[in-house]
Write an enzyme that holds these catalytic residues in place. Structure first.
Site, PDB file in Angstrom:
ATOM      1  N   HIS A 166       0.829  -1.201   0.000  1.00  0.00           N
ATOM      2  CA  HIS A 166       0.000   0.000   0.000  1.00  0.00           C
ATOM      3  C   HIS A 166       0.872   1.264   0.000  1.00  0.00           C
ATOM      4  O   HIS A 166       0.588   2.238  -0.694  1.00  0.00           O
ATOM      5  CB  HIS A 166      -0.919  -0.047   1.225  1.00  0.00           C
ATOM      6  CG  HIS A 166      -1.697   1.206   1.451  1.00  0.00           C
ATOM      7  ND1 HIS A 166      -1.364   2.121   2.424  1.00  0.00           N
ATOM      8  CD2 HIS A 166      -2.785   1.710   0.818  1.00  0.00           C
ATOM      9  CE1 HIS A 166      -2.218   3.129   2.390  1.00  0.00           C
ATOM     10  NE2 HIS A 166      -3.091   2.911   1.429  1.00  0.00           N
ATOM     11  N   GLU A 223       2.190   1.836  -3.365  1.00  0.00           N
ATOM     12  CA  GLU A 223       1.133   2.395  -4.225  1.00  0.00           C
ATOM     13  C   GLU A 223       1.112   3.923  -4.099  1.00  0.00           C
ATOM     14  O   GLU A 223       1.094   4.646  -5.099  1.00  0.00           O
ATOM     15  CB  GLU A 223      -0.215   1.799  -3.807  1.00  0.00           C
ATOM     16  CG  GLU A 223      -1.424   2.393  -4.516  1.00  0.00           C
ATOM     17  CD  GLU A 223      -2.579   2.687  -3.577  1.00  0.00           C
ATOM     18  OE1 GLU A 223      -2.962   3.865  -3.448  1.00  0.00           O
ATOM     19  OE2 GLU A 223      -3.093   1.734  -2.938  1.00  0.00           O
ATOM     20  N   HIS A 224       1.162   4.422  -2.852  1.00  0.00           N
ATOM     21  CA  HIS A 224       1.182   5.874  -2.644  1.00  0.00           C
ATOM     22  C   HIS A 224       2.418   6.490  -3.290  1.00  0.00           C
ATOM     23  O   HIS A 224       2.340   7.505  -3.972  1.00  0.00           O
ATOM     24  CB  HIS A 224       1.234   6.188  -1.141  1.00  0.00           C
ATOM     25  CG  HIS A 224      -0.106   6.279  -0.504  1.00  0.00           C
ATOM     26  ND1 HIS A 224      -0.528   7.406   0.155  1.00  0.00           N
ATOM     27  CD2 HIS A 224      -1.120   5.394  -0.408  1.00  0.00           C
ATOM     28  CE1 HIS A 224      -1.752   7.205   0.630  1.00  0.00           C
ATOM     29  NE2 HIS A 224      -2.128   5.990   0.304  1.00  0.00           N
ATOM     30  N   GLU A 275      -4.432   8.182   7.206  1.00  0.00           N
ATOM     31  CA  GLU A 275      -5.337   7.246   6.523  1.00  0.00           C
ATOM     32  C   GLU A 275      -5.670   6.086   7.460  1.00  0.00           C
ATOM     33  O   GLU A 275      -6.826   5.683   7.585  1.00  0.00           O
ATOM     34  CB  GLU A 275      -4.683   6.734   5.231  1.00  0.00           C
ATOM     35  CG  GLU A 275      -5.625   5.868   4.407  1.00  0.00           C
ATOM     36  CD  GLU A 275      -4.994   5.360   3.105  1.00  0.00           C
ATOM     37  OE1 GLU A 275      -3.810   5.645   2.860  1.00  0.00           O
ATOM     38  OE2 GLU A 275      -5.699   4.664   2.360  1.00  0.00           O
TER      39      GLU A 275
END
Lengths: 424, 434
Positions: free
Chosen positions: B70, B73-74, B146
């Site tokens: 993840h 991905e950012h 997040e």
């Protein structure tokens, strides 16, 4: 966009948007009521009770089985605030006839939805006591569960503080104490009022035999004495005397900061594209000023975005931050607005925002519900342009116009939902 | 001309797609659809579960911190020169995004204009990583918020707890975003290590859907993509001894909710190696759910009328080659009573047997919802890639659904529904608010 409009009865229209692109047909029944403390809870409850049973299929089980038999038409309820109006009713998405060889899915489903609205299951001339009790509980659970989603809860709290005294502050689901007082009889009275007095706009998007549907609908109104009321919006408040600062404490891990603004925009100006374009530049996209600065440069939050309302002219900015970052985040959010007020918009930012809005407008043609909602909600504001016509207006907009819009915007309310302790 | 272009059609759905292997090593699907919006998703078989891996040429396994897929991905959105990929898409007007799941990471956009320019940007930014220690540090703040946002969401916490109650070993237990502690261990070297392993084009797929020309897509692949050396990735999921039974029978958590929220999970370790068989079981489980738990079922109606479940009562199954479970969830004033009624109802239904009428209606529902899912380019693209990664073709779904019999569904009920496979997770209101 609308290919034809049938006047079904006084204040009742059937709007047909014909398209063969989809595998389904979409129908929505929209009752339009003034948003009022006296009726909001009744109107919120009505669709729930109407979908419990018809005189032919009196129980939820029988009704559900009938829907499954019709290739599982998805029937849903709706209840939205739109400025000082409440829009509620039913909507359904059904498979197109060409995918079935045993039944006429469209006509049968439409009949069933008409039955839910015009021939609901009754006991002694009013709604079933058991159904009303059950759905009251559902509505009460819904009201109580609003606290579960802290982000939307914080936004609603901001609205209720910012719009105290305005109709828009009335909660969409009504108030607990008022819901509790509803009876089968009083709800039936509200039902009669809805059928006889509220303007009703029906939308069909897809590919079906619309004449037959229009005739079916007309036959349902034969015995109803229609006396439709006039619907108008409350004047929009533009002035701000002083900025309200509100802090609530709840058990949250992350603080939710919501800023409410009055944009001075009025839908009668018919210049919504300007406010939308402004919003896109300010905080409506991942290349907006809020996202690029408050999130990416300052690393303060994951969410930081702004939304505007066409009908109320209000703008909200949402963000999730650490408790001790409130002042710095608030300042950063306001700084970005000041920047636009000074005209600090680069050509790239401006062109990107235009393209992004145009992309969004054009994609409306790919969703049946988006098409119906586009026409319907704009018609309430007296606007009849298509998404493609709005795209042309966007193309012609200048940076100076956006700067001018920004200079009308005033901060009204700062709301912060936080926990008791520090969160690190 | 594209070499070895495969065309697959479904007459019932009135749809078709093209598939080819680009010379770079990338597998490409093009699904023509006459809508205004076109959609593209460029995805790698790499998700939160892949935290222990090696290449067939490596000696040792590499173990990486939770949440790194993840995080990566950012970070991929940041391009050389401090430009953000979002800024590049902004020039074409496309709406871009990305997501990470347990087993995949996907980068996507939808566009009504300039599709091919946007496709170039997509293929380019994902194949050009650029990380610095400084930008990695900055990302920790954003992802930390997040994680905080999900921590405040009862539904997301409930789901996490349920997975941990269902599984003892399966890496689906790992939080997709990781934790603030785990992501603190991430640095540039580990990011490149993961990137170079999993973002090899032979481990990736591009799916596009819309008014798109397959030859043009191929040309853009030619222009942007460099040939990748074929590799073999060995992943250790460390789940050889995952028990058939659930890990624990209950998981409780307190949060600021108005009423308890529960999820009952039904664990299934009997996962076929054959993709079609998995798809069949997945659709059959949906049919079974529709029969047992939909608004047309006696269970739903009895509990709803007794105010034991709410209108948001739902069921759904997740079946991939890595894990399989079925979930039913709702708000309830008394989750324990719902659980007991669930167990009794299933046993009673097993004894009585499933009836043909409700099977036919439920099958009709699943048949219809499959057709309905082919009306949006985004939905088609996502569904296509999810199924490709599970080795199944979505155009085969209608045939698979048609082949399901009452006997087949009855067998799932008999074999898959036993108390040792059930668990329940509950989010309760805070003690002082009860």
């Amino acid at each position: 966009m609308v290919d034809c409009i049938y006047e079904i009865a006084n204040g009742v229209h059937l709007n047909y948007i014909e398209t063969k692109k989809f595998k389904t047909n979409y129908v929505s029944f929209n009752f339009i009521a003034p948003l009022s403390e006296k009726t909001v809870h009744y109107n919120a409850l009505l669709p729930l009770v109407l979908t419990r049973g018809t005189s032919k299929y009196p129980t939820q089980m029988e009704l559900s089985k009938r829907l499954q038999y019709l290739y599982s038409a998805d029937v849903g309820v709706s209840n939205n605030k739109y400025g000082s109006c409440q829009v509620f009713g039913l909507k359904a998405n059904m498979l197109n006839n060409r995918f079935a060889n045993d039944i006429d899915i469209n006509q049968e489903t439409i009949k069933l939805i008409c039955d839910m609205i015009f021939d609901p299951y009754l006991e002694n001339g009013v709604f079933s006591k058991a159904y009303v009790k059950g759905e009251k509980q559902t509505l009460i659970d819904g009201i109580e569960a609003q606290i579960n989603n802290k982000g939307s809860y914080a936004f609603d709290r901001m609205i209720s503080e910012m719009c105290k005294g305005e109709a828009f502050s009335i909660p969409r689901l009504g108030r607990l104490e008022n819901v509790k007082r509803i009876t089968s009889k009083s709800l039936y009275g509200a039902y009669k009022r809805a059928i006889e007095q509220y303007p009703i706009e029906i939308y069909v998007v897809g590919d079906c035999d619309i004449e037959t549907f229009a005739n079916e609908l007309k036959s349902r109104f034969v015995d109803i004495k229609r006396k439709p009321i006039d619907i108008s919006f409350e004047p929009i408040k533009e002035n701000v005397e002083s900025v309200k600062q509100i802090v609530d404490y709840e058990k949250v891990k992350q603080g939710k900061l919501v800023l409410g603004f009055r944009t001075g925009y009025n839908y009668t100006e018919n210049k919504y594209h300007l406010i939308q374009l402004f919003n896109e530049i300010y905080g409506g996209s991942p290349t907006s000023k809020l996202f690029m600065n408050v999130r990416e440069k300052m690393s303060l939050c994951y969410t930081c975005r702004s939304t505007v309302s066409q009908v109320t002219g209000m703008m909200g900015v949402n963000s999730g931050i650490e408790f001790d970052k409130k002042e710095i985040a608030e300042k950063a959010i306001i700084d970005q607005l000041e920047d636009i007020k000074k005209g600090n918009i680069t050509k790239e930012e401006f062109e990107s925002a235009k393209k992004s809005i145009i992309n969004g407008y054009k994609s409306i043609y790919d969703s049946q519900s988006a098409m119906a909602n586009w026409v319907f909600y704009r018609s309430l504001c007296g606007i009849s342009t298509t998404p493609l016509e709005e795209c042309e207006k966007i193309e012609k907009t200048t940076i100076a116009q956006i700067q001018e819009i920004a200079n009308r915007i005033k901060l009204d309310t700062v709301y912060f939902l936080r926990g008791e302790d520090s969160n690190d | 001309m594209i070499k070895d272009l495969v065309v697959t059609e479904s007459q019932l759905l009135e749809e078709k797609h093209y598939r080819f292997k680009h010379k770079s090593g990338l597998e490409v699907y093009v699904f023509p659809k006459d809508l205004t919006t076109s959609y593209a998703i460029f995805a790698t078989r790499y998700g939160s579960m892949d935290n222990k891996f090696k290449l067939s040429t490596d000696k040792e396994f590499t173990i990486v911190p939770d949440g790194i897929a993840h995080f990566l991905e950012h970070k991929l959105f940041e391009c050389e020169g401090g430009i953000d990929a979002f800024e590049l898409f902004a020039k074409t007007g496309a709406s871009a995004n990305a997501y990470t799941s347990n087993t995949m990471t996907g980068y996507l956009f939808s566009a009504t204009d300039n599709f091919y320019e946007s496709l170039e940007i997509l293929l380019d930014f994902v194949t050009h990583p650029y990380f610095t220690e400084e930008t990695v540090q900055k990302e920790m703040g954003i992802i930390g918020q997040e994680i905080g946002m999900y921590e405040d969401r009862p539904g997301s916490r409930l789901n996490k707890e349920l997975l941990k109650a269902l599984y003892k070993k399966n890496k689906i237990r790992i939080d997709i975003a990781g934790t603030c502690e785990s992501i603190a261990k991430i640095n540039v070297d580990i990011l490149y290590k993961c990137y170079n392993t999993f973002y090899n084009l032979n481990n990736m797929t591009l799916a596009v859907c819309g008014d798109v020309d397959v030859d043009k897509v191929n040309e853009i692949c030619d222009k942007i993509l460099k040939v990748a050396k074929p590799i073999e990735i060995i992943r250790d999921y460390e789940d050889d001894d995952e028990p058939k039974e659930v890990n624990k029978k209950r998981a409780y958590l307190q949060m600021d909710v108005s009423k308890p929220i529960f999820s009952i999970g039904i664990k299934d370790t009997n996962i076929s190696k054959c993709p079609k068989e998995r798809a069949k079981k997945s659709y059959a489980t949906e049919i079974l759910n529709e029969m047992l738990f939909s608004q047309s079922s006696s269970f739903y109606n009895e509990l709803y009328d007794a105010n034991l479940i709410s209108i948001d009562f739902s069921s759904g199954c997740e079946l991939t080659k890595y894990y399989s479970f079925n979930v039913i969830s709702s708000e309830s004033s008394n989750p324990e009573l719902v659980y007991k009624k669930f167990v009794d109802y299933v046993e009673e239904t097993k004894k009585k047997g499933l009836d043909k009428e409700s099977f036919d209606l439920a099958k009709k529902t699943i048949y219809s919802s499959n057709i309905k899912s082919f009306d949006s380019t985004e939905e088609i693209g996502d569904k296509l890639i999810f199924n490709v990664f599970d080795d199944f073709d979505i155009l085969d779904a209608s045939d698979v659904i048609n082949s399901i019999t009452l006997e087949y569904v009855s067998d799932i009920l008999k074999e898959g529904y036993k108390e040792e496979y059930y668990t329940m997770a509950v989010v309760e209101p805070l003690a002082d608010k009860k």
